[in-house]
Write a protein that holds these residues in place. Structure first.
Motif, mmCIF file in Angstrom:
data_model
loop_
_atom_site.group_PDB
_atom_site.id
_atom_site.type_symbol
_atom_site.label_atom_id
_atom_site.label_comp_id
_atom_site.label_asym_id
_atom_site.label_seq_id
_atom_site.Cartn_x
_atom_site.Cartn_y
_atom_site.Cartn_z
ATOM 1 N N SER A 1 0.875 -1.334 -0.121
ATOM 2 C CA SER A 1 0.036 -0.132 0.110
ATOM 3 C C SER A 1 0.757 1.258 -0.036
ATOM 4 N N HIS B 1 2.011 1.721 -3.321
ATOM 5 C CA HIS B 1 0.998 2.157 -4.477
ATOM 6 C C HIS B 1 0.872 3.806 -4.004
ATOM 7 N N VAL C 1 -5.660 5.175 -1.347
ATOM 8 C CA VAL C 1 -5.275 3.778 -1.246
ATOM 9 C C VAL C 1 -6.229 3.126 -0.173
#
Length: 181
Positions: free
Chosen positions: A61, A64, A72
Motif C-alpha cells: 500500500s 501504491h 489507497v
C-alpha cells in the motif's frame, strides 16, 4: 438525532483540553471502554495538525501511494483502512460524514470545532478552562466547578456515559453471537 432527509445523525462529542499532556487521550480511552461495555459502537477521530503516516515503507500500500495513487484502501477480513491524499485540512463535518455504522463519534483535537465538548481540566496542568461554558456539555477535572455544567472526576467514565445517554438517547445494542454489537 435526526438529520436531513430523515437520516439519523450520529452524535459527535469532542474531548478537548488545553495543550498536550492534558489528559484527553487517557479520558477518551476510559470513555471508549465504558461505552463498549454498554454495547455502543464507537467511532473516534483524532485531529493531528502535524500530519501522520499509517503506512509502512516498502509495504504494497505504501508503494501504491508512492507511485501516485490519490486514494489507497487496504482490506482484510478484520479491518478496512482508506488513506486519501488531500491538499488542505478538511472540515470536521466532511471527515465525520465518512464514518458510518456507529452510535457515537468522539473527536480529539478539534478544540475550535462546532461540536458539543467535554473539557478535561487538571489543576496541575491548566490555569483556566479553554472553552466558554456555553460550548461545554461537561467538565472532567480534579477540581469542582460551579458553572451550571456537569462536572465529573477524572475516572468517572460511567457518569460521563450516563450523561451522553441522557443527552443523545444512545442505548445499548443487542450483542450478537460473535460478541460484536
Amino acid at each position: 438525532m435526526i438529520g436531513t432527509k430523515g437520516k439519523t445523525r450520529i452524535p459527535v462529542i469532542s474531548i478537548v483540553g488545553s495543550g498536550s499532556n492534558s489528559g484527553k487521550t487517557t479520558l477518551l480511552e476510559k470513555i471508549i471502554r465504558e461505552a463498549k461495555q454498554r454495547g455502543w459502537r464507537v467511532g473516534t477521530l483524532k485531529h493531528d495538525v502535524h500530519g501522520f503516516d499509517l503506512d509502512q515503507p516498502g509495504k504494497d500500500s505504501w508503494r501504491h501511494a508512492q507511485a501516485g495513487a490519490d486514494v489507497v484502501a487496504i482490506s482484510s477480513p478484520q479491518k478496512i483502512a482508506v488513506m486519501e491524499n488531500v491538499t488542505e485540512d478538511q472540515p470536521l463535518d466532511e471527515v465525520i460524514a465518512r464514518i458510518q455504522g456507529v452510535d457515537v463519534i468522539f473527536t480529539e483535537g478539534y478544540k475550535s470545532g462546532n461540536k458539543p465538548k467535554i473539557e478535561v481540566f487538571r489543576s496541575g496542568v491548566h490555569q483556566k478552562l479553554f472553552c466558554r461554558p456555553e460550548e461545554l456539555i461537561a467538565i472532567v477535572s480534579d477540581l469542582n466547578f460551579d458553572l451550571g455544567i456537569p462536572t465529573f472526576g477524572l475516572d468517572d467514565a460511567s457518569g460521563i456515559c450516563d450523561l451522553i445517554e441522557s443527552l443523545f438517547g444512545i442505548r445499548a445494542r443487542e450483542k450478537s453471537s460473535d460478541g460484536e454489537g
